[in-house]
Scaffold this motif. Structure first.
Motif, short mmCIF file in Angstrom:
data_model
loop_
_atom_site.label_atom_id
_atom_site.label_comp_id
_atom_site.label_asym_id
_atom_site.label_seq_id
_atom_site.Cartn_x
_atom_site.Cartn_y
_atom_site.Cartn_z
N LEU A 107 5.71 -4.85 -3.52
CA LEU A 107 6.21 -3.73 -3.76
C LEU A 107 5.12 -2.89 -3.24
O LEU A 107 3.90 -2.55 -3.60
N GLY A 108 5.51 -1.98 -2.18
CA GLY A 108 4.37 -1.13 -1.31
C GLY A 108 4.58 0.31 -1.83
O GLY A 108 3.42 0.99 -2.00
N ALA A 149 4.39 6.52 -5.66
CA ALA A 149 3.16 5.55 -5.97
C ALA A 149 2.87 4.83 -4.78
O ALA A 149 4.10 4.30 -4.28
N LEU A 150 1.60 4.28 -4.54
CA LEU A 150 1.50 3.59 -3.41
C LEU A 150 0.31 2.57 -3.76
O LEU A 150 -0.54 2.57 -4.54
N SER A 151 0.78 1.24 -3.34
CA SER A 151 -0.14 0.18 -3.55
C SER A 151 -1.54 0.33 -2.84
O SER A 151 -1.09 0.62 -1.60
N MET A 152 -2.53 0.13 -3.40
CA MET A 152 -3.80 0.16 -2.69
C MET A 152 -4.06 -0.78 -1.66
O MET A 152 -4.38 -0.53 -0.48
N ARG A 153 -3.57 -1.96 -1.87
CA ARG A 153 -3.42 -3.04 -0.87
C ARG A 153 -2.77 -2.71 0.46
O ARG A 153 -3.02 -3.03 1.46
N MET A 154 -1.28 -1.94 -0.07
CA MET A 154 -0.56 -1.64 1.29
C MET A 154 -1.22 -0.57 1.97
O MET A 154 -1.20 -0.56 3.42
N LEU A 155 -1.95 0.31 1.52
CA LEU A 155 -2.72 1.32 2.04
C LEU A 155 -3.86 0.78 3.03
O LEU A 155 -4.01 1.20 4.00
N GLU A 156 -4.25 -0.20 2.53
CA GLU A 156 -5.58 -0.78 3.40
C GLU A 156 -4.94 -1.61 4.39
O GLU A 156 -5.46 -1.49 5.52
#
Length: 286
Positions: A107-108, A149-156
């Motif tokens: 889930l991104g 909401a945003l996954s920090m892993r997705m942003l990276e």
């Protein structure tokens, strides 16, 4: 869970009310960052981190600053962006988001439902085509900037927000990159951000930046055969919908600017992503 809020300093009563609604959550956020986008900030509630920028970096640039600050603070897995004139009317928003990300590893992005004081959701705030029911949950291909909401892993992995966009279509740019990297984008209407009913055209730069960024979006992310199709569709739709002659002139000038200039490096999505988006109900030509 970290919360980020951008402000230009012109909605201070609403900002204070929003921060109070964040503080009243039954599962508190680990960090709250408020970015003054080219403005000074007032005294903030205890625990809120203030970041004052000397110039307005736009929505994209300001949100990247907030993301980087939360990353520096450490321990944040999910970033929640909220408009400074929004309000969390329920106390379980942070907990619900945490549960969603706990349940789904890929889930991104989670998109809130935006509703005014009467509970009405504007058509433009439903992130799917043929949308009659704003309460229908499901996977989508874009999301709402006002509350998400945003996954920090997705942003990276995706590189965050497109700084050059400044304002408009930055959410779609990020969503397309997330989808192409294998992440899901979920519209969750149970998460509600109360927000005044507005028109995006209230911003003086709306028409120009909407057109410019639309061209940049296509040039950056679409396979070559889809670029002219996507832009042709949006030219026709804009001409049919726009009732303001000055607005249409501004839009056409922005379109020409987008053709002449670059909004960032070109990394076209895979054809498998095009198929996935089509199955989700929105092929990337509209």
């Amino acid at each position: 869970m970290g919360v980020a809020v951008l402000t230009m300093g012109d909605r201070m009563p609403a900002l204070r009310a929003l921060l109070e609604s964040v503080a009243k959550q039954d599962e508190p956020a680990a960090a709250v960052v408020v970015v003054g986008n080219g403005c000074a900030l007032p005294d903030l509630p205890p625990g809120a981190v203030a970041v004052e920028l000397s110039q307005n970096l736009g929505v994209s640039g300001g949100r990247n600053v907030a993301w980087h600050r939360l990353r520096e603070l450490g321990g944040i897995d999910v970033l929640v962006d909220l408009d400074d004139d929004g309000l969390l009317t329920d106390a379980d928003v942070i907990r619900t988001i945490a549960d969603l990300y706990e349940a789904e590893d890929r889930l991104g992005i989670v998109s809130f439902r935006i509703a005014d004081e009467t509970g009405e959701t504007q058509r433009r705030h439903i992130p799917r085509l043929r949308a009659k029911d704003p309460t229908r949950r499901g996977l989508v291909t874009t999301f709402l900037g006002g509350g998400h909401a945003l996954s920090m892993r997705m942003l990276e992995q995706t590189g965050g927000w497109p700084d050059a966009f400044f304002f408009t279509h930055e959410e779609t740019d990020l969503a397309w990159r997330a989808l192409d990297a294998g992440w899901d984008v979920l519209y969750e209407p149970a998460l509600v951000l109360q927000h005044p009913k507005t028109s995006p055209a209230r911003h003086a730069v709306y028409y120009r930046m909407t057109a410019r960024n639309r061209v940049w979006l296509a040039k950056r992310h679409l396979p070559a055969p889809l670029v002219p199709a996507y832009l042709a569709v949006w030219i026709l739709l804009t001409v049919a919908r726009t009732r303001s002659i000055p607005g249409l002139r501004s839009w056409l000038a922005g379109f020409a600017e987008g053709v002449r200039t670059s909004g960032g490096p070109r990394r076209p999505m895979r054809w498998s992503t095009v198929v996935r988006m089509t199955r989700l109900g929105r092929p990337p030509v509209i």
